[in-house]
Motif scaffolding. Structure first.
Motif, short mmCIF file in Angstrom:
data_model
loop_
_atom_site.label_atom_id
_atom_site.label_comp_id
_atom_site.label_asym_id
_atom_site.label_seq_id
_atom_site.Cartn_x
_atom_site.Cartn_y
_atom_site.Cartn_z
N ASN A 79 0.75 -1.14 0.17
CA ASN A 79 0.17 0.09 0.16
C ASN A 79 0.65 1.38 0.00
O ASN A 79 0.71 2.25 0.68
CB ASN A 79 -1.15 0.19 1.35
N TYR A 80 1.75 1.36 -0.66
CA TYR A 80 2.89 2.11 -0.77
C TYR A 80 2.54 3.58 -0.67
O TYR A 80 2.86 4.41 -0.07
CB TYR A 80 4.00 1.72 -2.12
N HIS A 81 1.64 3.88 -1.62
CA HIS A 81 1.45 5.43 -1.95
C HIS A 81 0.58 5.80 -0.87
O HIS A 81 0.72 7.16 -0.26
CB HIS A 81 0.53 5.63 -3.24
N ILE A 82 -0.46 5.18 0.09
CA ILE A 82 -1.02 5.58 1.14
C ILE A 82 0.00 5.66 2.30
O ILE A 82 -0.25 6.37 3.22
CB ILE A 82 -2.45 5.04 1.30
N ALA A 83 0.75 4.57 2.31
CA ALA A 83 1.57 4.69 3.71
C ALA A 83 2.65 5.74 3.59
O ALA A 83 2.85 6.27 4.64
CB ALA A 83 2.57 3.27 3.38
N ARG A 84 3.17 6.03 2.38
CA ARG A 84 3.86 7.44 2.26
C ARG A 84 3.24 8.72 2.29
O ARG A 84 3.72 9.74 1.95
CB ARG A 84 4.66 7.20 1.09
N ALA A 85 1.93 8.54 2.70
CA ALA A 85 1.17 9.80 2.84
C ALA A 85 0.76 10.39 1.56
O ALA A 85 0.73 11.80 1.39
CB ALA A 85 1.47 10.61 3.77
N GLU A 86 0.87 9.76 0.39
CA GLU A 86 0.87 10.63 -0.85
C GLU A 86 -0.66 10.58 -1.53
O GLU A 86 -1.11 11.47 -2.25
CB GLU A 86 1.51 9.62 -2.18
N VAL A 87 -1.43 9.97 -0.60
CA VAL A 87 -2.97 9.79 -0.95
C VAL A 87 -3.89 9.84 0.51
O VAL A 87 -3.46 8.93 1.35
CB VAL A 87 -3.30 8.80 -1.83
N GLY A 88 -4.69 10.74 0.31
CA GLY A 88 -5.39 10.69 1.68
C GLY A 88 -6.71 11.77 1.37
O GLY A 88 -6.36 12.94 0.91
N ARG A 89 -7.80 11.96 2.19
CA ARG A 89 -8.80 12.77 2.33
C ARG A 89 -8.89 13.01 3.88
O ARG A 89 -8.92 12.04 4.61
CB ARG A 89 -9.84 12.44 1.57
N ALA A 90 -9.01 14.29 4.26
CA ALA A 90 -9.20 14.53 5.63
C ALA A 90 -10.42 14.36 6.04
O ALA A 90 -11.52 14.50 5.36
CB ALA A 90 -8.89 16.07 5.79
N ILE A 91 -10.51 13.69 7.21
CA ILE A 91 -12.02 13.57 7.67
C ILE A 91 -11.71 13.83 9.36
O ILE A 91 -10.75 13.84 9.72
CB ILE A 91 -12.44 12.09 7.79
N SER A 92 -13.13 14.23 9.93
CA SER A 92 -12.94 14.45 11.35
C SER A 92 -13.36 13.46 12.19
O SER A 92 -13.61 12.25 11.63
CB SER A 92 -14.22 15.59 11.62
N VAL A 93 -13.25 13.40 13.73
CA VAL A 93 -13.44 12.27 14.38
C VAL A 93 -14.84 11.93 14.02
O VAL A 93 -15.30 10.59 14.18
CB VAL A 93 -13.11 12.74 15.79
N ARG A 94 -15.91 12.81 14.08
CA ARG A 94 -17.32 12.78 14.12
C ARG A 94 -17.78 11.79 12.81
O ARG A 94 -18.32 11.16 12.69
CB ARG A 94 -17.82 14.04 14.02
N ARG A 95 -17.06 12.21 11.65
CA ARG A 95 -16.95 11.52 10.42
C ARG A 95 -16.81 10.29 10.21
O ARG A 95 -17.46 9.38 9.82
CB ARG A 95 -16.44 12.37 9.13
N LEU A 96 -15.48 10.05 11.07
CA LEU A 96 -15.12 8.83 11.07
C LEU A 96 -15.92 7.75 11.88
O LEU A 96 -16.22 6.54 11.68
CB LEU A 96 -13.71 8.64 11.94
N ALA A 97 -16.54 8.25 13.25
CA ALA A 97 -17.47 7.43 13.79
C ALA A 97 -18.66 7.27 12.84
O ALA A 97 -19.45 6.18 12.95
CB ALA A 97 -18.05 8.21 15.06
N GLU A 98 -19.34 8.07 11.92
CA GLU A 98 -20.41 7.83 11.17
C GLU A 98 -19.99 6.64 10.08
O GLU A 98 -20.82 5.98 10.12
CB GLU A 98 -20.49 9.13 10.24
#
Length: 298
Positions: free
Chosen positions: A70-89
């Motif tokens: 999972n090289y590209h996400i492990a190196r933080a090249e891919v990602g979308r910001a979410i909040s704690v509340r959104r993660l719970a949802e």
């Protein structure tokens, strides 16, 4: 612990992530970054079941494995910001979709945000087991704070030899760190518990990904795990190593594991008496095991 002067993982890099400084894990800021949240069928059968595991793939990683699948996400090249509340949802949405569990993939550097999200989701009706799916490079103090939050530890045990740990993951202390971390995981979840469908509800699964040319090291890992924990844990011996483009200039890693290498490892495990063990058949070393990190479910 906090992400100010961050020491959540064994790197203890001290980054002020809350102030925007990037940690060794590759992420900064107070938000959570993820690349995918969806039903995932490619885990061990007792985790995936028939409907799939509710996998949330987090961005960043405290390790630097050159062969990471999972090289590209492990190196933080891919990602979308979410909040704690959104993660719970998201947890509750995965439950509504029929997920067998909530599977936190590479969660270490978000541990305290995850604790908040799980607590919030449980208050709103989350009843699924929480799976902590990690690389085995964990700080015991952080794991202790997960007691009562995590039901299943799905952990790697990559190396007992500091040489490949240094050369391939930039973590020569991996063997000693992983030993201590696994002991804490088993302390928290000492017995395997299943539901009526055969899905794991509590316990520890330890994965070892066989690397090309590393059969002796793999056997040492299996020997250590079995002699230390016996059948109190489930072993998962994986042959799915895929030589992705980033290892093209590393000859030792730029090939698949052979059938002979993998058979040597599984025969060795059987000879030791290992009975609770997943093995892979056929040719699983293919990129289809790597999902699309397209922000689905976020």
């Amino acid at each position: 612990m906090t992400i100010h002067n961050c020491r959540i993982c064994p790197r203890s890099c001290g980054a002020d992530r809350s102030g925007g400084e990037t940690g060794f894990c590759g992420v900064a800021g107070e938000e959570i970054y993820a690349a995918r949240a969806a039903l995932h069928l490619w885990e061990e059968p007792c985790i995936s079941g028939e409907s799939g595991s509710g996998a949330v793939f987090f961005t960043g990683c405290p390790l630097r494995c050159v062969y990471c699948q999972n090289y590209h996400i492990a190196r933080a090249e891919v990602g979308r910001a979410i909040s704690v509340r959104r993660l719970a949802e998201i947890f509750l949405e995965l439950q509504a979709e029929g997920a067998a569990n909530i599977n936190l993939v590479t969660p270490t550097h978000y541990t305290y945000s995850i604790i908040e999200a799980v607590t919030l989701a449980r208050d709103k009706g989350l009843v699924l087991p929480i799976v902590y799916n990690c690389g085995g490079y964990e700080k015991v103090e952080t794991l202790r704070d997960l007691e009562g939050i995590v039901d299943i530890y799905l952990t790697d045990f990559k190396y007992l030899d500091p040489r490949p740990a240094r050369d391939y993951s930039r973590a020569p202390d991996y063997p000693e760190v992983a030993r201590a971390a696994l002991a804490e995981m088993v302390r928290q979840q000492p017995a395997l518990q299943y539901d009526e469908k055969g899905l794991l509800q509590k316990g520890v699964i330890v994965r070892h990904l066989l690397l090309p040319g590393e059969v002796l090291g793999a056997k040492a890992v299996v020997r250590y795990l079995y002699r230390t924990y016996g059948d109190n844990i489930i072993l998962s011996l994986m042959s799915q190593y895929t030589p992705l483009p980033q290892v093209a200039e590393i000859p030792a890693l730029n090939r698949k594991v052979t059938e002979r290498e993998y058979r040597s490892l599984t025969d060795y495990a059987a000879g030791l008496g290992v009975s609770r063990c997943y093995i892979q058949e056929g040719d699983p070393a293919q990129e289809s095991f790597i999902p699309a990190f397209d922000f689905e479910g976020l």
